[in-house]
Design an enzyme around this catalytic site. Structure first.
Site, short mmCIF file in Angstrom:
data_model
loop_
_atom_site.label_atom_id
_atom_site.label_comp_id
_atom_site.label_asym_id
_atom_site.label_seq_id
_atom_site.Cartn_x
_atom_site.Cartn_y
_atom_site.Cartn_z
N GLU A 87 -4.23 3.26 -8.11
CA GLU A 87 -3.22 2.35 -7.51
C GLU A 87 -3.17 1.03 -8.19
O GLU A 87 -4.25 0.27 -8.43
CB GLU A 87 -3.66 2.06 -6.00
CG GLU A 87 -2.76 1.35 -5.18
CD GLU A 87 -3.30 1.00 -3.66
OE1 GLU A 87 -2.59 1.00 -3.02
OE2 GLU A 87 -4.80 0.65 -3.54
N CYS B 63 1.01 -1.16 -0.02
CA CYS B 63 0.03 -0.03 -0.10
C CYS B 63 0.99 1.33 0.06
O CYS B 63 0.19 2.35 -0.58
CB CYS B 63 -0.70 -0.11 1.25
SG CYS B 63 -0.15 -0.11 2.72
#
Length: 506
Positions: A400, A297
């Site tokens: 992402e 992340c």
């Protein structure tokens, strides 16, 4: 590898102190992403299993001893868990490597960090004062603010760091005196199942720790909406996190969300003024983008480099990216393992194709590698990819990717660097590389990200809070705030000399 028909399903649902199969009898094969072959079979729970686990956690909280166990005893149990993690480090590290596809060394480091988290929260809760005295301005008033456990906590954890992310939730929840139900990712559940076994071995009372293995659309959704759950903590993608928040809203339960990021790694030219500085910045850019094949992340997936050093920096970065050794994580010398699933690899391939169609220039990677003895053709491998000449309008820069893809943008001024770094809907982490201490502090202060590294990337401390700005989520993990997430605050006001107030004449 044994044929999948020879694999025996494990009872991986734990509720009220008992391991059992799913109510429906359903199971799921767990695949090794290095060869796509099954190596374990787990119970596939659903809403019925979830209700049973929540009921067990509710009873353990409302009727059991754990919420009232002295902090020193809770801390001692957490330390025993840390010792058991150290004892089983090799076995757990190997399991994490096979389950998630990461290298064996990464798996071992993860276990070390999990043990550190349990020790940190043990030390934190053991050292606390029992309450904060509030001066009411009168000797006849005793006023104190105390902390109490929230209650039943639901924890929904991701597939990329299965045990580490679970520990960031479980350790503070137990330290605070809560009970919990954890739902690990359905594709990487094995080390979380093993952790529950260690909690039992350490002496945790029955019903305090519960686990349901199963998919998010059944188990996760039920946990988020369940009226007997007091808090839900979720780590994962933005879309799923939004659904969790919506499901939790009607019951007004506490919600903590860690939803990822699109993290900038800003490199100023002065950081590369010496050969050592240049080599370090390039090496750390590789580390930022390609650790665990970019499935992190906080990955530094956006390289934002000063224009005057861009050509040299990107050339060396691409050269070294091409030399990264891909293979099965358990093989000696392998530096990057596979992606976690075929679905994830297809997602990465789609992002790269989109970037090239929008004008990005491929400097390295961008394809599946040739099969080899340590890299089976059936594995979910993808080469570390460097995309140059990227800009903010590209999907690969905005969204992402969660794979081994690094985009390159350039800047000329400090203000431009900050504007680019902050031009994201996320705000989890970022880094600045410079030899100018004043500039380092200025830029770090202007970045809208929850963690900012200066001349480094990726390290975290259990003592320091972890969380983000913007769509990277709400709430914090680790540090004192990470413990506070699992507590309620109560003000106890005691009048030692009560008298009539005569507010009403009668």
């Amino acid at each position: 590898m044994a044929d999948s028909t020879e694999l025996q399903a494990r009872d991986t649902i734990h509720a009220g102190g008992t391991w059992r199969a799913a109510v429906s009898g359903a199971t799921r094969e767990i695949l090794d992403p290095a060869d796509a072959l099954p190596f374990a079979v787990v119970a596939e729970g659903d809403e019925k299993d979830t209700d049973l686990a929540v009921a067990a956690a509710r009873r353990a909280f409302d009727e059991g001893p754990w919420p009232h166990t002295p902090a020193a005893e809770r801390a001692a149990l957490l330390r025993r868990v840390a010792d058991l993690l150290v004892r089983d480090r090799e076995e757990l590290g190997l399991l994490e490597s096979r389950d998630a596809g990461k290298t064996l060394e990464e798996g071992r480091v993860d276990i070390d960090c999990v043990a550190d988290a349990f020790r940190y929260f043990a030390d934190l809760v053991a050292a606390e004062a029992p309450g904060r005295v509030v001066d009411a301005g009168s000797p006849d008033i005793h006023s104190v603010v105390v902390h109490e456990p929230v209650g039943v906590c639901a924890m929904i954890t991701p597939w990329n760091y299965p045990l580490l992310q679970a520990s960031w939730k479980i350790a503070p929840a137990l330290a605070a005196g809560n009970t919990f139900v954890v739902k690990p990712s359905e594709i990487t559940p094995l080390t979380t199942v093993a952790l529950v076994d260690l909690l039992i071995e350490a002496g945790l009372p029955a019903g305090v720790a519960n686990i349901v293995t199963g998919p998010g659309h059944t188990v996760g959704a039920r946990l988020a909406e369940h009226p007997d759950v007091d808090l839900v903590s979720f780590t994962g993608g933005l879309i799923s996190g939004t659904k969790v928040a919506q499901a939790a809203a009607p019951s007004v339960k506490k919600v903590a969300l860690e939803l990822g990021g699109k993290n900038p790694n800003v490199v100023f030219a002065d950081a590369c003024a010496t050969e050592e500085g240049f080599d370090t910045a390039v090496d750390q850019a590789l580390n930022a983008a390609f650790i665990h094949s970019g499935q992190v992340c906080s990955a530094g997936a956006r390289l934002i480099v000063e224009e005057s050093v861009r050509d040299r920096f990107v050339a060396e970065l691409a050269r070294r990216a091409e030399r990264i050794r891909l293979g099965r994580g358990t093989e000696e010398g392998v530096e990057c393992g596979p992606l976690v699933s075929e679905q994830q690899r297809a997602k990465v391939e789609a992002y790269v194709a989109s970037a090239l169609a929008e004008g990005a220039v491929l400097r390295s990677g961008g394809k599946r590698p040739e099969p080899s003895a340590e890299r089976p053709a059936t594995g979910y491998f993808y080469e570390p990819t460097v995309l140059d000449h990227c800009h903010r309008e590209m999907r690969v820069v905005r969204e992402e990717v969660f794979g081994p893809v690094l985009t390159v943008e350039t800047f000329r001024t400090e203000d431009e660097a900050v504007a680019l770094a902050n031009d994201t809907e996320y705000g989890l982490a970022g880094a600045v590389w410079t030899a100018d201490a004043g500039r380092a502090r200025r830029v770090a202060g202007r970045l809208r990200h929850g963690t900012v590294w200066i001349n480094d990337f990726h390290p975290y401390l259990p003592q320091a809070e972890w969380g983000g700005f913007g769509k990277s989520g709400v709430g914090r993990e680790l540090g004192p705030a990470g413990l506070a997430e699992y507590r309620e605050t109560k003000h106890v006001y005691q009048n030692l000399a009560p008298k009539p107030v005569r507010w009403f004449a009668g």
